[in-house]
Design a protein around this motif. Sequence first.
Motif: not given
Length: 953
Positions: A251-271
């Motif tokens: 049998x067919x299964x439920x449709x998988x909900x895909x998470x929203x994905x953003x490309x994050x930008x760091x506010x400043x360099x992280x050391x």
Amino acid sequence: MLRLFSGSLAAMLLATSAPVALHAAEPAAVSSLVQAVDIPYEAFTLANGLRVIVHEDRKAPIVAVSVWYHIGSKDEPKGKTGFAHLFEHLMFNGSENANMDFFKPLEAVGATDLNGTTWFDRTNYFETVPTGALETALFLESDRMGHLLGAIDQGKLDNQIGVVQNEKRQGDNEPYGLVEYAQLAALFPEGHPYRHSTIGSMADLSAASLEDVKNWFRAHYGPNNAVLVLAGDIDGKSARPLVEKWFGAIPRGPETTRPQVTIPTLPKAVDQVMKDRVATTRIMRSWAVPGLNDPDTTKLDVGMAVLGGLASSRLDNALVRQDKTAVSISAGVQEFEKMSIVEITANVKPGVDPKLVADKLDALVADYIRNGPTEDEVKRAATRQVSGVIGGLESVGGFGGKAVTLAEGAVYSNDPAKYKKDLAEIAAVTPAAVKAAMAKWLTRPAYRLTVEPGERSEADVAIAGGIRSAPRYYRDPKAEGGAATVAASGAAVDRSKFPEVQPIGDLEFPAIERATLSNGMQVVLARRTTVPTVRIALSFDAGNAADPKAKLGTQALMLSLLDEGTKTRNSIQIAEEQERLGAAIGTSANMDRTSVTLFALKPNLAPSLDLLADVVRNPAFDPAEVERLRAQLVTSIAAENTQPRGIARRALPELLYGKVHPYGVPLSGSGTEAGVKAVTRDDLFAFHNAWLRPDNGKIFVAGDTTLAEIKPLLEARFGQWQPTANVAKGAKLFRMDRMARPPRIVLIDRPQSPQSYIMAGQLLPFKGVDDPLTFSAANEVVGGSFLSRLNMDLREDKGWAYGAFTSAPMVRDTMPLYLIAPVQTDRTGDSIAAAIGDVKTFLTTKGVDAEEHERTINNQIRSLPGSFETSSDLLGGLMSIDAFGRPDDYYTRLADRYRAITAADMDKAARAAIRPDDLIWVVVGDAAKVRPQLEKLKDQGIGLPIEDAKPGS
């Protein structure tokens, strides 16, 4: 985006190719190479949503079966990290109509390239089977897709949670083993789908309930969320009724909900600075960038190759070759469906201020981004990438192969032919486009990590324990009707028994052809015309056994220098020439043989051979290069002494063979720090002249060429090669010293280790040239296969290890037997006792049973065609025949020899060779926690003395 780690792309050109001009002024253009790549396929979709792709490749009677579920760790909700990977394990543990470990029926039919993997975006299962066993594979894959839940119980769940947690311990226990956790946590904010690692957290795995995992399956593993690829000895017309038969009623299964994905930008360099048990400081720079369907990703991929991926990369030339402040460099793009990660890594030369390297690295990256690559650099990077793809074209399945390429395109891009677009983009990329993409994405703030040698702090260790994602979604599909509300696409098939295996033919090994050059060098060839590539190996009777005992590491240093300069080419010129040709020259050594290998595109074969001949015959051993590579090799040895496996593999051979025997050396062949430091330039020339010489070697060829074509090319480059005057050919003396080697435990302290690496060994009463086939078959039962007694006990029954096995490496002289088991620290003593018990039981009261005998023999016979699928496989077979003095028809006679082996024969061979009470044990782990367990072994009748040692001692 095309990824080299995914291996092959396609059947390319024609099954046979016409002779080409071999002395072209310019290497073949990237565009011409790309235009010829093609994987013809047929596609159809079942009523239940299962997408099916079929590629026909008749070169061997095998079919690759690859099932990809579009579900991975990025889809896991808070508190459920590691579920996708945990389910990968559970789906190997049996289904309702095949309630057994899936390795059992698949090994019985001779499956090769058999495994499953989980990553951020997908879970896949794959096996390559003889054509006659295709229905067995389809039955199993369909049964775990549509009939799994009834076979999952609490016992299986508890066991696999333990196995996965030991897999996590094994990874965390490695040097730099905590880096990924830190990287993901820094680059991605709370709640981001890619923030947590695929392996998951210990806490989430421990908390997984039976209903949790069943709901996870119901939500995501339906046919409408999967792609099935069949590639090999099959066509669409034959495949469709078989797929309908086995998958149509699911049998067919439920449709998988895909998470929203953003490309994050760091506010400043992280050391960030971490400490770990590492040999050298590592400097890393990372950025989050777009996923594999973004047009910028190809440009970034090429750009990173120029910066730090090529052997002639900007960073290699500046930091490794020129400044000599780094021992290795890498730069690349880890590509995922919705985002990717650009990584730059520099391993600092010990004794050098890491800040100086970091500052220079950042300046070089900034300059590169500002000015971009040259046209020649882009062309070399593109050629190297396309050549790497073509090199894998022969495989129909496995971790790469054509099945993987088609599945990736279908799953990630809804286009099985996505590889064509990727190749076209690579061929068309320009320096300006690369520069623009880097300026867009790599001028953003970076995550800057430094990993320094030292003990892991509590903060460092804590990083490994609990990176989790924020709440997203976790639904119960039953509340929505789930799979039960969807009509099946066909009548249910009878699953009460396995489908009958159709006749499976024996291996047909290609004809072996031989010729002799003017100087007496023999040429051995096996033709395979599937793709227009040629593989060549110059193999010399040397190996680690030839390494001078007074200066162990002479051979390793000599080999590392071969492609770092000749009398007419420097190291950069050699690297660039390989890249322009799409060629790859490599060096390797096992215990008995030393080889220099060439992979060449057929259109570029002649100039590639020119380069190979220069590298082999005319090494310069330039003093500056000697010192640079010496420092790298010393650092590599130090790195081995930080790795649990590396430590054990360095210690055990000498304990078994002693210092005098040629095999009493570290298994890596890297030598010792003192030995490498003592090697002079004259020693390198002396070793080369004594061992890498025409009267001590042979030339092996496999691929798209004929003896008539290749012999003149080899004659022109090697036919007049003569040994250095007045230098005797090297000789190895195989003898044992008279020192006693009593059984004992050598405990090597590695504090903070969450696992103990156990490696035991003994010497066997025969040599590799004796061809101990019956013993090798018996070893499959005791520890040589996934289904072996040892692995089933320590992994599948007890859950103390991710894997446990025995190995009997085939060497010309006295063969060793190794028993290897990385186990959780608190079960170290118990695991040794259990392993000894398993072996003793096998040798006495419970020998090879009927099922084990039939499965093992069938596997050895039926897996042969899949074991020699590629020209690389053939090349290895040719070299093995020569190394052990076997007849040319050795592999074609194997099937009948296996059929003649009885269970009693296997028992007899094992009982005559294995002596469990004589094993010498090396245990690498946290001595304070392990020693009390080892001392208690005497209470179980195991009175082994315990010796303490340190890594490298």
